[in-house]
Write a protein that holds these residues in place. Sequence first.
Motif: not given
Length: 559
Positions: A445-449, A516-521
Amino acid sequence: MKSNMRVILYALAAGLIFILWQRWQLANMPQNPTAQIQIDPSSSDAGVPSAGAPNTSMNAPVAAHANAQEQFVRVRTDVLDVLISTRGATLMQADLLKYPVSLKDDQALALIRQNNPNRMQMTSGMVSAVRDEASPTHTALWQSAQNEYVLAEGQDSLTVPFTWQNEQGLSVSKTFTFHRGKYEFELLQQLDNSSANAWQGIAYNQIAFGKAQGSQGLSNIATFTGAVLSSADNRYEKIKLSDIADTKKAAKSVNSTDGWVAMIQHYFIAALVPKNSVPHVLYTQYNPNNGDHIVGVKSEVLSIPAGSRYEFSSSAYVGPKIVKDLDQVAPYLDKTVDYGMLFMISEFMFKVMELIHKVIGNWGWAIVVMTLLIKLLFFVPSAWAYKSMAKMRALQPEMTRLRELYGNDRQAMSQEIMKLYKKEQVNPASGCLPMLLQIPFFIAFYYMLAESVELRHAPWMGWIQDLSAMDPYFILPIINMGLMFLQQKLNPPPADPMQQKVMLMMPLIFGFMFMWFPSGLVLYWTVSNAFGIVQQWLMNKRYGEPNKAPQNHHAKQSS
């Protein structure tokens, strides 16, 4: 002991997330190039001249620049706003009208642009094998019949021609053909040899990239920025800017009859796809004068007899990395949406999310629904794990009594605890299964996002207006931290006091990195944890009551 397995897996998960966190921060550093190549008509590796294009502005008037004869031609479609210089008929700027710079800056993003960082130019031309002979290269002056071209309402395509000729009877035309709703366009170079002699040389198309974007803080996604070559030998070969610039490494040169070249960066791509089904060369090169890293396609050395014509046709793509669009341009070009080693999971997750998004119309809620589907997919194995953990929780009073009874005799205590696990059919390691199953999906999911431009600037609700960016108020990371603490309370605590302290630190470590990660993740991880807590609470209610544990079995045995 098997009870250590949960701590080990937590540490493994933390390590993986920390690696992703570091990847998030790292930016591609600026590079330095190597010398240009001189053409050798006897070699198929003939070089292409390299030179910097002049500076101008998309909004500058179409008029004389540093050279009185140089002009700039404005081309506007429904998705592209392009500036082409008559100096080489060079594509100097391309604004993506559907993609603003940021949520706070609605100016169109300039993918092709003249200034660093991320300077990019698309050049083309033909170079003679005869030294000092005038050639229609990207440094020569070309002619244009108009200063501006606009795709009119109801018009599907727009043709933009440039011409060049010399006094010996050699004439060359270069024609750009743009299309409505597409980031792909055609580039046709046509040479008519009306001179008395054969013309020898090469035709080429290339993309020049300057200095890469530096780090912009902890929340900046650092994905691959550099060149990609696709040939029959290697359908997807990434080449770092540092490798192009390294004087100790030979410039890349690959003979092929198909394939393509591209310069990729985060979310966006510029690509060139030769259409002639004839041998050509895919290459990298470097311009030491202005620091441009170059990737291109060139013909083999040509010999065009007097009175003959030659065409060098290519497709170009300048725009976002949208899989379905790239797949239509050329085979394997969709691989530039680089999902990493777990690409099969990432591709599946995005396809599911895309279907959900078509129904819901919101990428944030699509993430929520997809997360629930993943949890349902692993509902049964998770239930087995939570059931085992609930039983272990029920055995805590008996395990405490055994520790007090055997004191420092750890071997005897371990033997008795293992007997207790065997009798009650409890496997302490099985409680780690839910986390073990989630780790690949978390990474995928990290890479997809990180790679899906569809999620760029996509809102969820309220304070989350960009799922690809960090939570501006850290609300989701704080909620997730609280859920992790709650989940630990539902689990049986480790036997070792030191392990208990380590486990208490895990939510804080995860919470800090998730800030610090994107909110979607973080949304994905938060919903996943919330669902897991509900499932585990139900299992604890059913199997985890202490009065269900045998209280006197080992007491009688030891007395």
